[in-house]
Design a protein around this motif. Structure first.
Motif, PDB file in Angstrom:
ATOM      1  N   MET A 463     -38.167  12.481  39.017  1.00 25.74           N
ATOM      2  CA  MET A 463     -38.317  13.561  40.006  1.00 25.74           C
ATOM      3  C   MET A 463     -38.991  14.776  39.388  1.00 25.74           C
ATOM      4  SD  MET A 463     -34.611  13.293  41.926  1.00 25.74           S
ATOM      5  CE  MET A 463     -34.988  14.747  42.904  1.00 25.74           C
ATOM      6  N   GLU A 464     -38.598  15.114  38.151  1.00 30.05           N
ATOM      7  CA  GLU A 464     -39.216  16.257  37.479  1.00 30.05           C
ATOM      8  C   GLU A 464     -40.697  15.999  37.211  1.00 30.05           C
ATOM      9  OE1 GLU A 464     -38.074  19.139  36.867  1.00 30.05           O
ATOM     10  OE2 GLU A 464     -35.980  18.847  37.437  1.00 30.05           O
ATOM     11  N   LEU A 465     -41.000  14.792  36.801  1.00 31.84           N
ATOM     12  CA  LEU A 465     -42.397  14.450  36.550  1.00 31.84           C
ATOM     13  C   LEU A 465     -43.223  14.546  37.828  1.00 31.84           C
ATOM     14  CD1 LEU A 465     -41.951  11.400  34.155  1.00 31.84           C
ATOM     15  CD2 LEU A 465     -42.904  13.623  33.566  1.00 31.84           C
ATOM     16  N   ASP A 466     -42.647  14.102  38.940  1.00 33.50           N
ATOM     17  CA  ASP A 466     -43.364  14.186  40.213  1.00 33.50           C
ATOM     18  C   ASP A 466     -43.634  15.635  40.593  1.00 33.50           C
ATOM     19  OD1 ASP A 466     -43.426  11.464  40.390  1.00 33.50           O
ATOM     20  OD2 ASP A 466     -41.688  11.314  41.729  1.00 33.50           O
ATOM     21  N   LEU A 467     -42.661  16.522  40.320  1.00 31.74           N
ATOM     22  CA  LEU A 467     -42.861  17.941  40.621  1.00 31.74           C
ATOM     23  C   LEU A 467     -43.981  18.521  39.765  1.00 31.74           C
ATOM     24  CD1 LEU A 467     -39.152  19.168  40.959  1.00 31.74           C
ATOM     25  CD2 LEU A 467     -40.844  18.899  42.786  1.00 31.74           C
ATOM     26  N   LEU A 468     -43.976  18.160  38.478  1.00 33.33           N
ATOM     27  CA  LEU A 468     -45.033  18.656  37.591  1.00 33.33           C
ATOM     28  C   LEU A 468     -46.406  18.161  38.048  1.00 33.33           C
ATOM     29  CD1 LEU A 468     -43.411  18.138  34.076  1.00 33.33           C
ATOM     30  CD2 LEU A 468     -43.711  20.278  35.295  1.00 33.33           C
ATOM     31  N   GLU A 469     -46.476  16.891  38.371  1.00 32.52           N
ATOM     32  CA  GLU A 469     -47.755  16.339  38.788  1.00 32.52           C
ATOM     33  C   GLU A 469     -48.194  16.925  40.122  1.00 32.52           C
ATOM     34  OE1 GLU A 469     -51.141  14.528  38.172  1.00 32.52           O
ATOM     35  OE2 GLU A 469     -49.470  14.554  36.760  1.00 32.52           O
ATOM     36  N   GLY A 470     -47.219  17.272  40.971  1.00 31.82           N
ATOM     37  CA  GLY A 470     -47.550  17.896  42.240  1.00 31.82           C
ATOM     38  C   GLY A 470     -48.218  19.253  42.055  1.00 31.82           C
ATOM     39  N   GLN A 474     -51.963  20.069  43.315  1.00 29.30           N
ATOM     40  CA  GLN A 474     -52.256  21.184  44.220  1.00 29.30           C
ATOM     41  C   GLN A 474     -53.452  21.984  43.713  1.00 29.30           C
ATOM     42  OE1 GLN A 474     -51.154  22.023  47.175  1.00 29.30           O
ATOM     43  NE2 GLN A 474     -52.411  23.890  47.234  1.00 29.30           N
ATOM     44  N   LEU A 475     -53.503  22.216  42.424  1.00 31.17           N
ATOM     45  CA  LEU A 475     -54.632  22.955  41.851  1.00 31.17           C
ATOM     46  C   LEU A 475     -55.925  22.150  41.993  1.00 31.17           C
ATOM     47  CD1 LEU A 475     -55.301  25.596  40.420  1.00 31.17           C
ATOM     48  CD2 LEU A 475     -54.881  24.465  38.240  1.00 31.17           C
ATOM     49  N   ASP A 476     -55.849  20.838  41.804  1.00 30.25           N
ATOM     50  CA  ASP A 476     -57.032  19.990  41.984  1.00 30.25           C
ATOM     51  C   ASP A 476     -57.538  20.055  43.421  1.00 30.25           C
ATOM     52  OD1 ASP A 476     -56.864  19.259  39.359  1.00 30.25           O
ATOM     53  OD2 ASP A 476     -55.919  17.312  39.740  1.00 30.25           O
ATOM     54  N   ARG A 477     -56.600  20.057  44.396  1.00 31.86           N
ATOM     55  CA  ARG A 477     -57.005  20.130  45.802  1.00 31.86           C
ATOM     56  C   ARG A 477     -57.666  21.462  46.119  1.00 31.86           C
ATOM     57  NH1 ARG A 477     -52.123  17.233  46.565  1.00 31.86           N
ATOM     58  NH2 ARG A 477     -50.967  19.193  46.882  1.00 31.86           N
ATOM     59  N   GLU A 478     -57.137  22.529  45.568  1.00 33.72           N
ATOM     60  CA  GLU A 478     -57.730  23.845  45.805  1.00 33.72           C
ATOM     61  C   GLU A 478     -59.168  23.879  45.279  1.00 33.72           C
ATOM     62  OE1 GLU A 478     -55.378  27.060  44.344  1.00 33.72           O
ATOM     63  OE2 GLU A 478     -53.530  26.314  45.248  1.00 33.72           O
ATOM     64  N   GLU A 479     -59.386  23.335  44.077  1.00 27.47           N
ATOM     65  CA  GLU A 479     -60.738  23.326  43.541  1.00 27.47           C
ATOM     66  C   GLU A 479     -61.653  22.459  44.397  1.00 27.47           C
ATOM     67  OE1 GLU A 479     -63.081  22.599  39.317  1.00 27.47           O
ATOM     68  OE2 GLU A 479     -61.272  21.455  39.738  1.00 27.47           O
ATOM     69  N   HIS A 480     -61.150  21.310  44.811  1.00 29.21           N
ATOM     70  CA  HIS A 480     -61.959  20.409  45.627  1.00 29.21           C
ATOM     71  C   HIS A 480     -62.396  21.088  46.925  1.00 29.21           C
ATOM     72  CE1 HIS A 480     -63.383  16.663  47.352  1.00 29.21           C
ATOM     73  NE2 HIS A 480     -62.624  16.867  48.420  1.00 29.21           N
ATOM     74  N   ASN A 481     -61.461  21.797  47.571  1.00 27.50           N
ATOM     75  CA  ASN A 481     -61.794  22.469  48.834  1.00 27.50           C
ATOM     76  C   ASN A 481     -62.775  23.611  48.615  1.00 27.50           C
ATOM     77  OD1 ASN A 481     -60.119  20.762  50.333  1.00 27.50           O
ATOM     78  ND2 ASN A 481     -58.331  22.104  50.072  1.00 27.50           N
ATOM     79  N   ALA A 482     -62.600  24.342  47.518  1.00 30.79           N
ATOM     80  CA  ALA A 482     -63.519  25.447  47.227  1.00 30.79           C
ATOM     81  C   ALA A 482     -64.931  24.939  46.981  1.00 30.79           C
ATOM     82  CB  ALA A 482     -63.019  26.242  46.027  1.00 30.79           C
ATOM     83  N   VAL A 483     -65.036  23.818  46.247  1.00 34.95           N
ATOM     84  CA  VAL A 483     -66.355  23.240  46.005  1.00 34.95           C
ATOM     85  C   VAL A 483     -66.963  22.732  47.306  1.00 34.95           C
ATOM     86  CG1 VAL A 483     -67.565  21.320  44.876  1.00 34.95           C
ATOM     87  CG2 VAL A 483     -65.856  22.634  43.614  1.00 34.95           C
ATOM     88  N   LYS A 484     -66.127  22.112  48.173  1.00 35.16           N
ATOM     89  CA  LYS A 484     -66.623  21.644  49.472  1.00 35.16           C
ATOM     90  C   LYS A 484     -67.180  22.790  50.303  1.00 35.16           C
ATOM     91  CE  LYS A 484     -64.527  18.777  52.083  1.00 35.16           C
ATOM     92  NZ  LYS A 484     -63.482  18.096  52.887  1.00 35.16           N
ATOM     93  N   GLN A 525     -63.282  29.327  36.606  1.00 36.24           N
ATOM     94  CA  GLN A 525     -62.061  29.943  37.138  1.00 36.24           C
ATOM     95  C   GLN A 525     -60.924  28.932  37.216  1.00 36.24           C
ATOM     96  OE1 GLN A 525     -63.211  31.623  40.900  1.00 36.24           O
ATOM     97  NE2 GLN A 525     -64.623  33.122  39.980  1.00 36.24           N
ATOM     98  N   PHE A 526     -61.248  27.749  37.723  1.00 34.41           N
ATOM     99  CA  PHE A 526     -60.185  26.743  37.835  1.00 34.41           C
ATOM    100  C   PHE A 526     -59.785  26.186  36.474  1.00 34.41           C
ATOM    101  CE2 PHE A 526     -61.144  26.829  42.349  1.00 34.41           C
ATOM    102  CZ  PHE A 526     -59.897  26.593  42.915  1.00 34.41           C
ATOM    103  N   ASP A 527     -60.715  26.133  35.531  1.00 35.00           N
ATOM    104  CA  ASP A 527     -60.344  25.724  34.168  1.00 35.00           C
ATOM    105  C   ASP A 527     -59.350  26.714  33.583  1.00 35.00           C
ATOM    106  OD1 ASP A 527     -61.929  23.527  34.341  1.00 35.00           O
ATOM    107  OD2 ASP A 527     -63.542  24.283  33.057  1.00 35.00           O
ATOM    108  N   GLU A 528     -59.575  27.993  33.805  1.00 38.84           N
ATOM    109  CA  GLU A 528     -58.649  29.017  33.313  1.00 38.84           C
ATOM    110  C   GLU A 528     -57.293  28.887  33.986  1.00 38.84           C
ATOM    111  OE1 GLU A 528     -60.607  32.690  33.975  1.00 38.84           O
ATOM    112  OE2 GLU A 528     -62.115  32.402  32.400  1.00 38.84           O
ATOM    113  N   ARG A 529     -57.288  28.608  35.284  1.00 44.87           N
ATOM    114  CA  ARG A 529     -56.014  28.439  35.996  1.00 44.87           C
ATOM    115  C   ARG A 529     -55.271  27.200  35.487  1.00 44.87           C
ATOM    116  NH1 ARG A 529     -56.772  28.813  42.354  1.00 44.87           N
ATOM    117  NH2 ARG A 529     -54.520  28.405  42.163  1.00 44.87           N
ATOM    118  N   ARG A 530     -56.032  26.131  35.203  1.00 47.15           N
ATOM    119  CA  ARG A 530     -55.384  24.926  34.670  1.00 47.15           C
ATOM    120  C   ARG A 530     -54.772  25.195  33.300  1.00 47.15           C
ATOM    121  NH1 ARG A 530     -59.841  22.278  36.974  1.00 47.15           N
ATOM    122  NH2 ARG A 530     -59.221  20.912  38.709  1.00 47.15           N
TER     123      ARG A 530
END
Length: 625
Positions: A463-470, A474-484, A525-530
């Protein structure tokens, strides 16, 4: 964010100080390629990872960067592997460590495996280069037997033996890629991989994981070496080296239709036929019931009329002695005396012919005539002896005899020293284990702790791993939408024909440059956030995902295991190295002895008596012409 690509790894590796946390790697220099890869880190691609060479002072390391998703428990497995290898010194293995915080790519830390670099040729390249040298294949087959024996003695199975994971080095064979390795502490686990299809038993079950994993691929490699030593043409006939040695998956799945297997069953060499028949019978067995490749089994397989090779040491059932029965002498052009005749040869034949012709009248004439005949005959023999010793074929035979005598002397004089070195190594190992009895006991207790913590914490940790991966997703989705959004705006701008008609070419190029720059800034920007997110997660869970579980008990046990493994690796193995170096030197001497025996089998035809007949025959042939 998906697993980094090779190009992304290459970009990161151009700055080792930023890419690595490991102090040795940070100070290293990454090997660069040539040609199209000039100036870029040189990749060596594998099935699951790409390897890069990093030179760190006098040491070099192989950094394996994963190109496919890895199992969550891979680090905990590597800790067990490191611990076991630290307890069992094997000269065919290299140092390996799993680094969960391995390489920084696009603001995120990815795991790598850091291994000692082994400089050598892959197995298939070495075999291809030595097809016409059965002595080299003899050494290779013996070292293969010894490697398998060492693994069995230590309770280890590599799990993926194939031509790319076996290197032939000046020090002997070396194994690399330990991702699928079995050690006793991992009993009860499942395998995450099936191994190379050209080497694995067709009935190997998915997830099979035990100490017998290497039995079938060991036989496949060994039979290939023996067959090629007898008939090098098999390599070209069956496209050896094409991601295999000789056999492929289809040969295992349908042996009755296998052309290469049938060729071995029809071999003119009885031991090759016997080995091929035995190998074919293994295909009908469950994978786990295939017998081990060991000297005793080969000795029984080689039992047929005919004495063992003279290179077998009396009373010793060893790999070299048994393999000498399986390797056939190379096809050689028979040695022959030189056709051209020197002055010495002509004088010798003249003197001998004169003496022979004068022998008949000497019966009826004086004793002085008989003495003259003897003088002429003696001069003829002396000249013939001188000419014989200078003949090329004779000199070559003498050279082989010298090598034979030198090899025998070395084997005789070092036999006692070998036993002494082995005894010294065993005693030192016993003393080391006695001195570290407390640490060894701690390791065993630690293994039990890790197993218990892994079982107790599996559900909450998942469960903890799933939260971390989530949070990462979420950050990957934000970058994907910004690039789109940026790309949608760019597409609308390019498709606005009215607007495009009013712009100059220079204005359009300027807009494209601004768009490219906007994409670059967005990625930064997203690299810095990651990177900020990874730092936060590291503080919270200490890179939990790549530790397999995140429970505090398991993490502390892993930390303790790593500390003990480092302490074990610090022990002195100089006695073991000295023992192993002498063993290899004796093996090379056995090769020289075997090759000299092969060569001297045909040397009898160039003896002195044959040379005399040759001298007397040549003038007769010349007169006939």
């Amino acid at each position: 964010m998906s697993i980094p690509s090779d190009s992304e790894y290459q970009l990161a590796l151009q700055n080792p100080q930023r890419a690595f946390v490991d102090e040795e790697l940070r100070a290293g220099i990454v090997e660069v390629g040539t040609g199209g890869l000039a100036g870029l880190p040189r990749p060596r691609a594998g099935a699951f990872a790409t390897t890069y060479n990093v030179q760190c002072g006098r040491r070099a390391f192989a950094v394996r960067c994963f190109t496919r998703p890895i199992p969550l428990d891979l680090e905990s497995r590597y800790l067990e592997i490191e611990r076991h290898l630290a307890l069992h010194w094997l000269p065919q293995m290299v140092g390996a460590a799993f680094l969960p915080k391995g390489i920084l790519v696009r603001g995120r830390w990815w795991p790598v495996v850091k291994m000692d670099w082994a400089q050598g040729e892959s197995l298939e390249r070495y075999v291809a280069a030595n097809l016409e040298h059965p002595g080299a294949l003899f050494v290779l087959a013996v070292e293969w037997l010894e490697l398998l024996a060492s693994l069995r003695e230590a309770g280890i199975a590599h799990g993926d033996l194939h031509h790319g994971n076996v290197l032939v080095t000046p020090e002997g064979l070396k194994l690399v890629d330990y991702d699928g390795m079995f050690v006793p502490a991992l009993e009860g686990f499942g395998s995450h991989e099936q191994g190379h299809a050209s080497y694995q038993h067709p009935r190997r079950a998915p997830g099979a994981f035990h100490a017998r994993l290497d039995h079938f691929p060991a036989w496949s490699v060994w039979l290939s070496l023996v067959a090629l030593a007898h008939d090098p043409s098999l390599w070209s006939r069956f496209h050896g080296g094409d991601d295999c040695l000789l056999f492929r998956r289809k040969d295992y799945e349908a042996p009755e239709r296998s052309a290469v297997l049938q060729a071995l069953l029809d071999s003119p060499h009885p031991r090759v036929r016997a080995a091929a028949a035995s190998f074919r019978s293994m295909l009908a067995l469950p994978a786990g019931q295939v017998p081990a490749l060991e000297v005793a089994a080969l000795s029984a397989l080689a039992m047929e009329p005919g004495a063992p090779s003279a290179s077998t040491e009396p009373g010793v059932l060893d790999a070299a002695g048994v393999m000498a029965r399986f390797i056939a002498p190379p096809r050689q052009v028979p040695l022959a005396f030189a056709p051209e005749h020197s002055t010495d040869q002509q004088m010798a034949s003249g003197f001998i012919a004169t003496a022979a012709l004068g022998l008949i009248p000497s019966m009826a004439v004086s004793a002085g005539w008989l003495l003259g005949v003897g003088v002429f005959g003696g001069l003829g023999l002396w000249c013939a002896r001188e000419a014989w010793q200078r003949d090329g074929a004779v000199r070559q035979g003498m050279e082989w005899r010298g090598r034979q005598e030198e090899a025998r002397r070395f084997l005789d004089t070092t036999q006692a020293e070998l036993a002494s070195r082995e005894s010294a190594f065993r005693l030192r190992e016993t003393a080391w284990r006695d001195a570290n009895a407390q640490h060894l006991a701690a390791q065993e207790a630690l293994h039990a702790r890790m197993s218990a913590a892994r079982a107790q914490g599996a559900a909450p940790d998942r469960m903890e791993l799933d939260l971390l991966e989530g949070r990462r997703a979420q950050l990957d989705r934000e970058e994907h939408n910004a690039v789109k959004d940026l790309e949608a705006a760019a597409r609308a701008w390019r498709e606005d024909r009215v607007l495009q008609a009013t712009l100059s070419e220079e204005a359009r190029w300027a807009w494209e440059r601004r768009h490219t720059e906007a994409l670059r800034r967005l990625a930064e920007q997203f690299d810095e956030r990651r990177l900020a997110l990874e730092t936060s997660l590291e503080q919270e869970m200490e890179q939990a995902k790549y530790r397999g579980t995140v429970s505090s008990g398991f993490r502390s046990a892993m930390q303790e295991s790593r500390r003990l493994s480092v302490a074990f690796r610090a022990r002195d193995v100089g006695a073991g190295v000295a023992w192993w170096e002498l063993r290899r030197a004796r093996l090379l001497a056995r090769r020289a002895l075997l090759e000299s025996e092969w060569a001297l089998e045909r040397h009898g035809r160039v003896g002195f008596s044959a040379f005399l007949l040759h001298l007397l025959r040549v003038p007769q042939e010349s007169d006939g012409r």
